[in-house]
Scaffold this motif. Structure first.
Motif, PDB file in Angstrom:
ATOM      1  N   ARG A  32       0.925  -1.107   0.007  1.00 47.21           N
ATOM      2  CA  ARG A  32      -0.182   0.153  -0.003  1.00 47.21           C
ATOM      3  C   ARG A  32       0.872   1.291  -0.028  1.00 47.21           C
ATOM      4  O   ARG A  32       1.914   1.282   0.619  1.00 47.21           O
ATOM      5  CB  ARG A  32      -1.049  -0.183   1.281  1.00 47.21           C
ATOM      6  N   ASN A  35      -0.931   7.201  -2.454  1.00 46.64           N
ATOM      7  CA  ASN A  35      -1.187   7.719  -3.643  1.00 46.64           C
ATOM      8  C   ASN A  35      -1.142   6.847  -4.888  1.00 46.64           C
ATOM      9  O   ASN A  35       0.008   6.180  -4.554  1.00 46.64           O
ATOM     10  CB  ASN A  35      -1.465   9.231  -3.674  1.00 46.64           C
ATOM     11  N   GLN A  36      -1.740   7.086  -5.920  1.00 42.22           N
ATOM     12  CA  GLN A  36      -1.475   6.232  -6.963  1.00 42.22           C
ATOM     13  C   GLN A  36      -0.224   6.494  -7.739  1.00 42.22           C
ATOM     14  O   GLN A  36       0.576   5.613  -8.312  1.00 42.22           O
ATOM     15  CB  GLN A  36      -2.461   6.477  -8.177  1.00 42.22           C
ATOM     16  N   THR A  74      -2.108  -1.226  -3.641  1.00 43.81           N
ATOM     17  CA  THR A  74      -3.406  -0.614  -3.435  1.00 43.81           C
ATOM     18  C   THR A  74      -3.117   0.857  -2.460  1.00 43.81           C
ATOM     19  O   THR A  74      -1.887   1.014  -2.241  1.00 43.81           O
ATOM     20  CB  THR A  74      -4.006  -1.498  -2.404  1.00 43.81           C
ATOM     21  N   THR A  75      -3.929   1.566  -2.647  1.00 47.30           N
ATOM     22  CA  THR A  75      -3.883   2.869  -1.679  1.00 47.30           C
ATOM     23  C   THR A  75      -4.872   2.607  -0.429  1.00 47.30           C
ATOM     24  O   THR A  75      -4.845   3.671   0.252  1.00 47.30           O
ATOM     25  CB  THR A  75      -4.379   4.034  -2.459  1.00 47.30           C
ATOM     26  N   GLU A  76      -5.608   1.498  -0.146  1.00 47.76           N
ATOM     27  CA  GLU A  76      -6.346   1.255   0.967  1.00 47.76           C
ATOM     28  C   GLU A  76      -5.758   0.385   1.823  1.00 47.76           C
ATOM     29  O   GLU A  76      -5.556  -0.733   1.790  1.00 47.76           O
ATOM     30  CB  GLU A  76      -7.835   0.668   0.161  1.00 47.76           C
ATOM     31  N   LEU A  77      -5.753   0.936   3.192  1.00 49.00           N
ATOM     32  CA  LEU A  77      -5.381   0.005   4.260  1.00 49.00           C
ATOM     33  C   LEU A  77      -6.422  -0.996   4.577  1.00 49.00           C
ATOM     34  O   LEU A  77      -5.926  -2.429   5.082  1.00 49.00           O
ATOM     35  CB  LEU A  77      -5.082   0.859   5.597  1.00 49.00           C
ATOM     36  N   ALA A  78      -7.549  -0.936   4.177  1.00 49.41           N
ATOM     37  CA  ALA A  78      -8.749  -1.781   4.351  1.00 49.41           C
ATOM     38  C   ALA A  78      -8.407  -3.254   3.561  1.00 49.41           C
ATOM     39  O   ALA A  78      -8.871  -4.364   3.835  1.00 49.41           O
ATOM     40  CB  ALA A  78      -9.926  -1.170   4.006  1.00 49.41           C
ATOM     41  N   ASP A  79      -7.487  -3.145   2.287  1.00 46.98           N
ATOM     42  CA  ASP A  79      -7.273  -4.152   1.837  1.00 46.98           C
ATOM     43  C   ASP A  79      -6.283  -5.366   2.617  1.00 46.98           C
ATOM     44  O   ASP A  79      -5.984  -6.455   2.124  1.00 46.98           O
ATOM     45  CB  ASP A  79      -6.449  -3.845   0.426  1.00 46.98           C
ATOM     46  N   LYS A  81      -7.603  -6.429   5.320  1.00 54.40           N
ATOM     47  CA  LYS A  81      -8.190  -7.209   6.357  1.00 54.40           C
ATOM     48  C   LYS A  81      -8.140  -8.796   6.064  1.00 54.40           C
ATOM     49  O   LYS A  81      -8.331  -9.400   7.232  1.00 54.40           O
ATOM     50  CB  LYS A  81      -9.636  -6.923   6.238  1.00 54.40           C
ATOM     51  N   THR A 103      -4.720   1.845  13.635  1.00 54.46           N
ATOM     52  CA  THR A 103      -5.779   1.632  12.564  1.00 54.46           C
ATOM     53  C   THR A 103      -5.524   0.217  11.918  1.00 54.46           C
ATOM     54  O   THR A 103      -6.686  -0.788  11.894  1.00 54.46           O
ATOM     55  CB  THR A 103      -5.341   2.461  11.448  1.00 54.46           C
ATOM     56  N   ILE A 107      -8.438  -3.157  11.801  1.00 59.38           N
ATOM     57  CA  ILE A 107      -8.620  -3.611  10.223  1.00 59.38           C
ATOM     58  C   ILE A 107      -8.436  -5.218  10.023  1.00 59.38           C
ATOM     59  O   ILE A 107      -9.000  -5.882   9.484  1.00 59.38           O
ATOM     60  CB  ILE A 107      -7.914  -2.898   9.311  1.00 59.38           C
TER      61      ILE A 107
END
Ligand code: CAA
Length: 284
Positions: A32, A35-36, A74-79, A81, A103, A107
């Motif tokens: 992660r 940003n892109q 990814t740019t999402e920490l949610a990924d 999980k 955080t 998650i």
């Protein structure tokens, strides 16, 4: 615990290298960035490293394709999980790292391991920001990660034996020699390296010899791959001073006190290779 799915926070110099060696070793990796643009930059470096391995005959094209197929950005920490273990390699700021650990704790699966690649911060401080302190461990790689053969595994006073063993096995699986250290500032390598580096800056500041002669003396006289001033430019004057300050704060020993020349270089933005100027000048 058997690891299959790894998360890496940060796709810079360290995070990108960790993601690369983990994917090469067969782990499913999600890396992660914030940003892109930074993500694309980091992934390009990894692709370039792998392509060079193919060019040099160290890796087949198929192995490169398989490695890249195991690596997702990814740019999402949610990924993270579904990850078995997440290793953070963000910048060395304890408040940011504590926030990140809290955080990630919210998650990640409760049984997931959270690891830090910190080189000088206190791992138990990050563990205390989570509700899974026994599952927090230090996994400290060296730069450039794909080349350097060492990983330091850092056991805090609350890291469980299972977490430690899993981290040690991970280090071995990615092809590194593993050493284990207590959660004391600098662990093994930086505890011994930092006084040497800052002493080199000190004697250079005193005018003992030219930068080239100091570096040549150590590189050739001791068979080091780089002299200490070149190495500080490579690691970053910011990282060096940060590590020295962490050691000095904890031990109060003057041998860890960063000399004025390093602080002035930092103030002037002479951080090393990454800014184009440190002890030496660098062009693209
Ligand atoms: N990523 C991937 N591969 C890299 C690389 C990078 N960033 N930099 C160099 N390499 C590879 C090159 O591709 C090259 O391999 P091939 O030519 O066979 O493809 C190989 O390493 C050697 O590189 P070079 O020929 O360009 O140059 P070199 O022989 O001088 O080696 C070096 C470069 C490996 C960086 C070497 O100079 C070295 O070992 N320097 C010391 C590095 C060191 O001490 N690192 C630890 C820093 S401390 C730290 O990281 C911890 C901390 O917490 C501060």
């Amino acid at each position: 615990m058997e690891l299959k799915k790894i998360g890496v926070v940060g796709c810079g110099l360290m995070g990108g290298g960790i993601a690369q060696v983990a994917a090469e070793a067969g782990y499913q990796v999600v890396v992660r960035e914030i940003n892109q643009e930074l993500l694309a930059k980091g992934m390009n470096v990894i692709r370039g490293n792998l392509a060079r391995n193919v060019e040099k005959g160290r890796m087949t094209q198929q192995a490169m394709d398989d490695t890249l197929a195991r690596l997702k950005g990814t740019t999402e920490l949610a990924d993270f999980k579904d990850r078995d273990m997440v290793i953070e390699a963000i910048f060395e700021d304890i408040e940011e790292k504590k926030k990140l650990f809290a955080t990630l704790d919210g998650i990640c699966r409760p049984d997931a391991i959270l690891a830090s690649n910190t080189s000088s911060l206190t791992v138990v401080e990050m563990a205390a920001a989570t509700k899974r302190a026994s599952k927090v461990v230090g996994i400290h790689f060296f730069s450039p990660v794909p080349v350097m053969k060492l990983v330091e595994i850092v056991k805090t006073i609350v890291t469980s034996d299972d977490t430690l063993e899993t981290a040690v096995n991970f280090g071995k699986t990615v092809g590194k020699t593993v050493v284990t250290a207590k959660d004391l500032p600098g662990f093994i390598v930086n505890r011994l390296l930092i006084p040497f580096l800052i002493d080199a800056a000190r004697v250079y500041g005193e005018g003992l010899a030219t930068r080239e002669d100091i570096d040549a003396a150590i590189a050739l006289g001791l068979n080091h791959p780089m002299g200490p001033l070149t190495l500080m430019d490579f690691v970053g004057i910011d990282i060096t001073v940060h590590a020295a300050d962490a050691l000095y704060r904890e031990y109060g020993d003057p041998r860890y006190a960063a000399p004025p020349i390093l602080r002035r270089m930092l103030l002037a933005g002479h951080v090393g290779r990454k800014t184009g100027k440190g002890f030496y000048e660098y062009t693209k």
